[in-house]
Design a protein around this motif. Structure first.
Motif, PDB file in Angstrom:
ATOM      1  N   ILE A 279      37.863  32.564  46.883  1.00 57.50           N
ATOM      2  CA  ILE A 279      37.656  33.080  45.659  1.00 57.50           C
ATOM      3  C   ILE A 279      39.361  33.342  45.079  1.00 57.50           C
ATOM      4  O   ILE A 279      39.436  32.991  43.840  1.00 57.50           O
ATOM      5  CB  ILE A 279      37.212  34.655  45.551  1.00 57.50           C
ATOM      6  CG1 ILE A 279      35.432  34.628  45.833  1.00 57.50           C
ATOM      7  CG2 ILE A 279      37.148  35.178  44.266  1.00 57.50           C
ATOM      8  CD1 ILE A 279      34.915  33.624  45.002  1.00 57.50           C
ATOM      9  N   LEU A 280      40.164  33.614  46.007  1.00 57.89           N
ATOM     10  CA  LEU A 280      41.271  33.803  45.644  1.00 57.89           C
ATOM     11  C   LEU A 280      41.963  32.049  44.820  1.00 57.89           C
ATOM     12  O   LEU A 280      42.573  32.172  43.740  1.00 57.89           O
ATOM     13  CB  LEU A 280      42.464  33.920  46.558  1.00 57.89           C
ATOM     14  CG  LEU A 280      42.466  35.554  47.031  1.00 57.89           C
ATOM     15  CD1 LEU A 280      43.413  35.967  48.143  1.00 57.89           C
ATOM     16  CD2 LEU A 280      42.898  36.484  45.657  1.00 57.89           C
ATOM     17  N   GLY A 315      32.695  40.028  41.244  1.00 56.71           N
ATOM     18  CA  GLY A 315      31.432  39.138  40.565  1.00 56.71           C
ATOM     19  C   GLY A 315      31.990  38.036  39.772  1.00 56.71           C
ATOM     20  O   GLY A 315      31.718  37.729  38.793  1.00 56.71           O
ATOM     21  N   PHE A 316      33.169  37.567  40.593  1.00 60.08           N
ATOM     22  CA  PHE A 316      33.928  36.384  39.867  1.00 60.08           C
ATOM     23  C   PHE A 316      33.001  35.151  39.845  1.00 60.08           C
ATOM     24  O   PHE A 316      32.227  35.120  41.236  1.00 60.08           O
ATOM     25  CB  PHE A 316      35.388  36.065  40.617  1.00 60.08           C
ATOM     26  CG  PHE A 316      35.952  34.806  40.045  1.00 60.08           C
ATOM     27  CD1 PHE A 316      36.677  35.077  38.816  1.00 60.08           C
ATOM     28  CD2 PHE A 316      36.061  33.712  40.558  1.00 60.08           C
ATOM     29  CE1 PHE A 316      37.369  34.103  38.187  1.00 60.08           C
ATOM     30  CE2 PHE A 316      36.738  32.645  39.842  1.00 60.08           C
ATOM     31  CZ  PHE A 316      37.578  32.858  38.898  1.00 60.08           C
ATOM     32  N   PRO A 317      32.986  34.188  39.292  1.00 65.75           N
ATOM     33  CA  PRO A 317      31.680  33.210  39.515  1.00 65.75           C
ATOM     34  C   PRO A 317      31.777  32.511  40.880  1.00 65.75           C
ATOM     35  O   PRO A 317      32.918  32.013  41.438  1.00 65.75           O
ATOM     36  CB  PRO A 317      32.221  31.956  38.398  1.00 65.75           C
ATOM     37  CG  PRO A 317      32.678  32.996  37.204  1.00 65.75           C
ATOM     38  CD  PRO A 317      33.513  33.949  38.113  1.00 65.75           C
ATOM     39  N   SER A 358      27.339  31.740  38.050  1.00 72.73           N
ATOM     40  CA  SER A 358      27.668  33.115  37.701  1.00 72.73           C
ATOM     41  C   SER A 358      27.053  34.089  38.247  1.00 72.73           C
ATOM     42  O   SER A 358      25.779  33.724  38.855  1.00 72.73           O
ATOM     43  CB  SER A 358      27.308  33.326  36.365  1.00 72.73           C
ATOM     44  OG  SER A 358      26.101  33.159  35.903  1.00 72.73           O
ATOM     45  N   VAL A 359      27.542  35.267  38.805  1.00 73.54           N
ATOM     46  CA  VAL A 359      26.953  36.407  39.450  1.00 73.54           C
ATOM     47  C   VAL A 359      26.211  37.122  38.655  1.00 73.54           C
ATOM     48  O   VAL A 359      26.478  37.528  37.505  1.00 73.54           O
ATOM     49  CB  VAL A 359      28.109  37.104  40.153  1.00 73.54           C
ATOM     50  CG1 VAL A 359      27.360  38.317  41.099  1.00 73.54           C
ATOM     51  CG2 VAL A 359      28.875  36.301  41.150  1.00 73.54           C
ATOM     52  N   PRO A 360      24.762  37.616  39.012  1.00 77.96           N
ATOM     53  CA  PRO A 360      24.119  38.314  38.097  1.00 77.96           C
ATOM     54  C   PRO A 360      24.574  39.599  37.804  1.00 77.96           C
ATOM     55  O   PRO A 360      25.212  40.125  38.742  1.00 77.96           O
ATOM     56  CB  PRO A 360      22.753  38.310  39.040  1.00 77.96           C
ATOM     57  CG  PRO A 360      22.672  37.150  39.786  1.00 77.96           C
ATOM     58  CD  PRO A 360      24.116  37.136  40.219  1.00 77.96           C
ATOM     59  N   LYS A 361      24.168  40.278  36.704  1.00 78.04           N
ATOM     60  CA  LYS A 361      24.695  41.593  36.220  1.00 78.04           C
ATOM     61  C   LYS A 361      24.319  42.676  37.410  1.00 78.04           C
ATOM     62  O   LYS A 361      25.271  43.442  37.706  1.00 78.04           O
ATOM     63  CB  LYS A 361      24.465  41.990  35.107  1.00 78.04           C
ATOM     64  CG  LYS A 361      24.937  41.064  33.740  1.00 78.04           C
ATOM     65  CD  LYS A 361      24.408  41.601  32.511  1.00 78.04           C
ATOM     66  CE  LYS A 361      25.225  40.798  31.310  1.00 78.04           C
ATOM     67  NZ  LYS A 361      24.854  41.376  29.903  1.00 78.04           N
TER      68      LYS A 361
END
Length: 447
Positions: A279-280, A315-317, A358-361
């Motif tokens: 993610i970084l 929740g970053f993509p 994308s990560v769900p809310k």
């Protein structure tokens, strides 16, 4: 038509910008008021870092537009990061808007208000100025002479950001890095100390990158370390803090400052953002989990009382359960005592918008609550170790709650409340800690 109310959204840099604007308006003959209802002019200093901040400002501007429909002499404007990001679009959303001013043009606001109010000819409406301006960083140096600024003050040492984190709009809204001179900053801090300020917080988007590529290293010390050394010599200044830094600019020369500069407080804000290398990399954060945790260990080794806070985006993509688990484990290993934890939100104009998956809310919210719970545990454990100990507390003033209660901070940036008289503001007191919560120490002044 000269009463102005400024409402500020967002970070400490926005607060500092608003104060500098207020100073220039007062110098031009405008009156700065604390009651929006009596203001002839309302200025919104806006933030674009998160969508929620923009939506709040747009909602507020909508209410001001209704007020203008009832009173055509009323003036309202938008300045700052959202103004820079949205530009002309704001006039489409808010056709009654009078003024849109970007982040390098704050010092022009008094002259623009003169034109809008008709105090200069010809009278003008719908002014917009988003252009770059050389040396605009030198315009954010003036401070209002009010009681609120007698103990602590923010000092902007630079503007802009040269990093390109994929989630961040700041390089677009603030431009490239521009640095003030060490002499100019030192002069400002000396003037603040002469007025009674005892603690300064140095501000910059990547504050510890101050001077890179522009000012020389001397004796293998970065320009930022050279600045800290200069400020440390100022008689009457008790404490120095800085925010917001970047891990890649936490060199050994800076880390060593926490051990050798007496006025540099033993608190470091170190934005992690994620504990997952994958993610970084997607965030374009040029460090690894291993390197980041090594910096936290160096900081704690530099000073036995070091306290470290951080920023985390959840929740970053593409962030999987495994990525989140890595973030949480790094959060625990670093033993952060304080943190700003955010759920990722898309910002138009940033590379991250183009990322899929994308990560769900509901998943973002679940991870957010889980890490907030972990933070509360770590903060409470850290604060609990303070019970029975005595701390040097700089008294900032009256606490928001409780009769005859004061608030101050330890050198490591813990908030302390205790009973005392307002006249103690600006004093350094030796306070014994009697009780704690996850966010506050409750103390007693036995002096």
């Amino acid at each position: 038509m000269n009463r102005v109310f400024i409402k500020t959204y967002g970070c400490q840099m926005n607060e500092r910008d608003s104060e500098a604007v207020a100073f220039k308006l007062k110098a031009r003959g405008y009156e700065i008021v604390s009651d929006e209802a009596i203001a002839d002019v309302v200025l919104l200093n806006t933030c674009s870092v998160r969508d929620q901040a923009e939506q709040k400002a747009i909602g507020k501007a909508g209410h001001l537009a209704h007020r203008k429909k009832k009173n055509q002499k009323f003036i309202f404007g938008v300045m700052g990061c959202m103004a820079q990001n949205r530009g002309e679009e704001l006039f489409d959303i808010l056709p009654d808007l009078d003024l849109v001013v970007g982040t390098q043009k704050f010092h022009r606001i008094p002259e623009y208000l003169d034109k809008i109010t008709g105090s200069t000819e010809p009278k003008t409406t719908n002014i917009i100025d988003l252009e770059d301006e050389e040396f605009s960083q030198e315009e954010i140096r003036d401070h209002l002479n009010t009681s609120q600024n007698k103990v602590t003050a923010f000092v902007s040492i630079m503007q802009g950001c040269n990093m390109n984190c994929t989630f961040c709009i700041v390089p677009k809204t603030r431009g490239k890095e521009r640095y003030r001179s060490i002499a100019s900053i030192t002069k400002e801090v000396q003037e603040l100390v002469d007025r009674g300020v005892r603690e300064v917080t140095l501000l910059g988007q990547i504050v510890n990158a101050y001077g890179r590529g522009s000012l020389p290293r001397i004796d293998n010390k970065s320009p930022f370390v050279q600045l800290l050394e200069k400020l440390n010599e100022i008689e009457g200044l008790y404490r120095i803090r800085f925010t917001s830094p970047h891990p890649t600019s936490f060199g050994d020369d800076l880390i060593e400052c926490f051990a050798r500069l007496s006025k540099l407080c033993e608190h470091a804000h170190l934005p992690m953002q994620s504990g997952s290398d994958r993610i970084l990399k997607l965030m374009n954060r040029p460090y690894t989990r291993k390197k980041f945790l090594a910096i936290t260990k160096k900081l704690r080794n530099a000073h036995s009382k070091m306290r470290i806070s951080t920023d985390v985006i959840l929740g970053f993509p593409g962030e999987s359960d495994e990525d989140y688990a890595l973030t949480k484990s790094a959060f625990i290993e670093a033993t952060f005592e304080m943190a700003y934890i955010f759920k990722y939100s898309e910002r138009s104009g940033t590379p991250a918008v183009e990322l899929s998956d994308s990560v769900p809310k509901d998943v973002k919210e679940m991870r957010n609550q889980d890490l907030l719970t972990q933070l509360e545990k770590q903060s409470y454990v850290s604060n609990s170790s303070s019970v029975g100990k005595r701390y040097e507390v700089l008294v900032e003033g009256k606490a928001k709650r409780g009769k005859d209660m004061l608030i101050g901070r330890t050198r490591c940036n813990r908030r302390v409340v205790f009973e005392g008289n307002q006249v103690l503001a600006g004093e350094l007191l030796d306070i014994e800690i009697k009780d704690v919560s996850a966010t506050t120490l409750i103390g007693e002044n036995n002096q």
